[in-house]
Design an enzyme around this catalytic site. Structure first.
Site, PDB file in Angstrom:
ATOM      1  N   HIS A  15       4.830  12.632   3.545  1.00 40.96           N
ATOM      2  CA  HIS A  15       4.742  14.003   3.215  1.00 40.96           C
ATOM      3  C   HIS A  15       6.914  13.992   3.996  1.00 40.96           C
ATOM      4  O   HIS A  15       6.604  13.453   5.317  1.00 40.96           O
ATOM      5  CB  HIS A  15       4.027  15.264   4.817  1.00 40.96           C
ATOM      6  CG  HIS A  15       4.641  16.147   4.948  1.00 40.96           C
ATOM      7  ND1 HIS A  15       4.767  17.305   4.534  1.00 40.96           N
ATOM      8  CD2 HIS A  15       5.831  16.606   5.708  1.00 40.96           C
ATOM      9  CE1 HIS A  15       5.537  18.252   4.448  1.00 40.96           C
ATOM     10  NE2 HIS A  15       5.823  17.258   5.785  1.00 40.96           N
ATOM     11  N   CYS A 100       6.033  17.989  -1.486  1.00 38.72           N
ATOM     12  CA  CYS A 100       6.433  18.627  -0.277  1.00 38.72           C
ATOM     13  C   CYS A 100       7.931  17.548  -0.968  1.00 38.72           C
ATOM     14  O   CYS A 100       9.166  16.968  -0.525  1.00 38.72           O
ATOM     15  CB  CYS A 100       6.211  18.115   0.798  1.00 38.72           C
ATOM     16  SG  CYS A 100       5.580  16.677   1.063  1.00 38.72           S
TER      17      CYS A 100
END
Length: 589
Positions: A15, A100
């Site tokens: 992430h 993301c």
């Protein structure tokens, strides 16, 4: 474990987020923000310094807003309906194709001219390239949705003030960029009531308002009626914005001011117009207060006579003309010869095809620095007769606001500048195919507010755009070129018109307006072939003149060239244009 299941080793499923000015930005349930390291993911496993940016904060925030149109909470036609449960919503986030890392990469590319490390952005495709990865894709995406779509805890969400207060400095959890403070303008705040205790401060405010207007509200701590109109006075200050200065003076503390202005009762109001006292009244009458302040502002800023006209075409906000049709890309690239085999060309083609077939959310950005370097190299080394396919590819990509936003972040808009300069220098020797595709590309520059703003604010580049319009309108042999040039003139005029309506000032410099309208009027006189061209010319003329200063150079030139007579002469050209001609005649009157 990844090696046994997928046949390839994977260190982690990353992430990423990007941090600047003490705020962490990431994509989950739309574009979210938090204090650094305060997401449900916890502290980052790695922080990478990416560099610095010199972009102004307002440009960064505007680009971030454009990213929110791609990185949305919902996707597809379902977003038009209301839902009872979050699980009913078709989410925009996709663990493999729209995640993301794509957001962080796009944002970093805009800010710094480079994305995040390739081993992060390529990870999803590495998984999908394996048979087991393809099979597990739906299950993995579903299993991770509760994590990727989790909200930020309210205590971790920065206030709006903090989110917009700071600078051009960045960090990411996988990416970190140094902080770089920007000081705002030191002008007097507007849209609020100024609490004044000293005569010196009051004199400063009145001096600042000597070309406009000001109101002083004399009150005191022991005046109950005064408090009744406090809310109305605050509302009037917000309504006035930068058109007036509204001051509040507490006479129980500001004795020197009370003595100078000889105030004997509260509440007392004094108004000033263009540096001179205009009115004085006493009493807590809210209706009188609102009426007097609004009348004062109208006297200081009288509305333009054009606002009293009923003009259904010229008084509305206009969308820019864009050229979004995608040609057969294989044939287009074949015309490039060996250049068509460049990796950047393949990447750009794949991006355009994916965006056209599946939408922007499923089309990750290619390496835009590599692509723009290729375009610049082509402009500098390719013969003019062979250059148009390269420019046409870029035209197709410019429909995406992420691409146009990146071009806006380039120093001196170098890619766009080199293309337009090339065509302008070729002048009458410019091949038809190169000129028309450059005009179409220039029209597509106006798909993004951020890019159009930077183009017209840059005096050198704005001059080049105007020169491109003027030289192209002189092309008597090719009506499509004149139509495209008229469309570009319309886009320039419409963008300036929008600024004039919303912000009460022009973005287009006076010299540019004068040069542009002179060329438009000259072409209108001789254009007898294309109705689309005449429509573009007329609308551009009308938008430039609407709301223009009555004593300015633009209006003087229109009168000197008998612009109204030129427009009136087109009445017999087409019945479809009679309403437009009538409106343009009215603003030229």
């Amino acid at each position: 474990m990844s090696l046994s299941f997928l046949g390839t080793h994977i260190d982690a499923v990353y992430h990423t987020a990007l941090v600047f000015g003490g705020i962490e930005y990431f994509f989950g349930a739309g574009v979210q923000q938090t204090y650094p390291g305060a997401t449900h993911y916890g502290r980052p496993m790695e922080i990478i310094a990416l560099g610095k940016t010199d972009l102004p904060l307002e440009i960064i925030l505007e680009y971030l807003d454009s990213l929110k149109e791609v990185y949305t909470v919902e996707v597809g036609p379902q977003s038009r309906f209301r839902y009872r449960h979050v699980s009913d919503i078709m989410q925009s986030y996709d663990l493999f194709t729209h995640n993301c890392n794509n957001f962080t990469n796009d944002f970093a590319m805009f800010l710094l001219g480079k994305g995040i490390p390739d081993h992060i952005t390529s990870l999803p495709q590495t998984v999908l390239n394996t048979p087991f990865g393809q099979m597990l894709k739906p299950q993995l995406d579903s299993a991770m949705r509760g994590i990727t779509q989790a909200p930020v805890a309210p205590a971790s969400v920065p206030s709006q003030h903090q989110s917009s207060r700071t600078s051009n400095g960045f960090v990411t959890s996988q990416s970190n960029v140094q902080e770089n403070h920007v000081n705002g303008a030191s002008g007097i705040p507007t849209g609020q009531v100024h609490q004044v205790m000293t005569l010196k401060k009051l004199d400063t405010l009145l001096t600042w308002a000597q070309d406009s207007c000001a109101v002083i509200f004399f009150t005191s701590a022991t005046c109950p009626p005064c408090k009744l109109v406090y809310p109305a006075y605050d509302e009037l200050a917000a309504e006035a914005g930068d058109k007036a200065i509204l001051v509040k003076v507490d006479l129980s503390e500001a004795y020197e001011i009370g003595s100078k202005y000889q105030v004997r009762a509260t509440p007392t109001f004094m108004s000033f117009l263009k540096g001179e006292k205009e009115n004085e009244w006493v009493g807590a009458n809210e209706g009188q207060l609102r009426g007097n302040v609004r009348m004062l502002i109208r006297m200081a800023h009288p509305p333009h006579p054009h606002t009293n006209l009923r003009l259904h075409i010229l008084q509305r906000r206009h969308k820019s003309v864009t050229y979004s049709k995608i040609p057969p890309l294989e044939k287009l690239i074949a015309k490039m010869g060996p250049r068509g085999n460049e990796p950047s060309v393949t990447a750009l083609k794949d991006f355009i095809c994916t965006r056209e077939a599946s939408g922007a959310s499923d089309a990750p950005l290619p390496s835009l620095p590599t692509i723009t370097s290729f375009i610049v190299r082509s402009v500098e080394t390719t013969p003019p007769n062979s250059l148009f396919p390269d420019i046409d590819l870029l035209r197709c990509a410019l429909i995406d606001q992420r691409v146009s936003g990146y071009l806006a972040s380039e120093h001196s808009n170098s890619t766009i500048s080199k293309i337009i300069t090339k065509v302008n220098l070729l002048s009458g020797e410019c091949p038809y195919s190169l000129r028309i595709v450059t005009l179409q590309l220039a029209c597509n520059l106006f798909t993004a507010h951020i890019l159009a703003t930077r183009l017209l604010q840059d005096e050198e580049l704005c001059t080049k755009l105007i020169q491109l319009v003027i030289s192209s309108l002189l092309d008597t042999a090719h009506p499509p070129v004149r139509v495209a040039a008229a469309s570009l003139a319309f886009n320039i005029a419409a963008f300036n018109h929008l600024r004039r309506l919303e912000e009460k000032h022009d973005i287009l410099k006076d010299f540019a307006q004068v040069e542009l309208i002179a060329s438009l009027l000259e072409t209108l006189t001789t254009e007898n072939e294309s109705k689309d061209c005449v429509r573009g010319l007329l609308t551009a003329i009308g938008l430039l003149v609407y709301g223009a200063p009555r004593e300015g150079e633009l209006v003087e030139l229109c009168n000197a060239l008998d612009a109204k007579g030129t427009v009136k002469a087109k009445k017999s050209f087409s019945d479809d244009l009679k309403d437009l001609i009538s409106e343009v005649e009215q603003v030229l009157a």
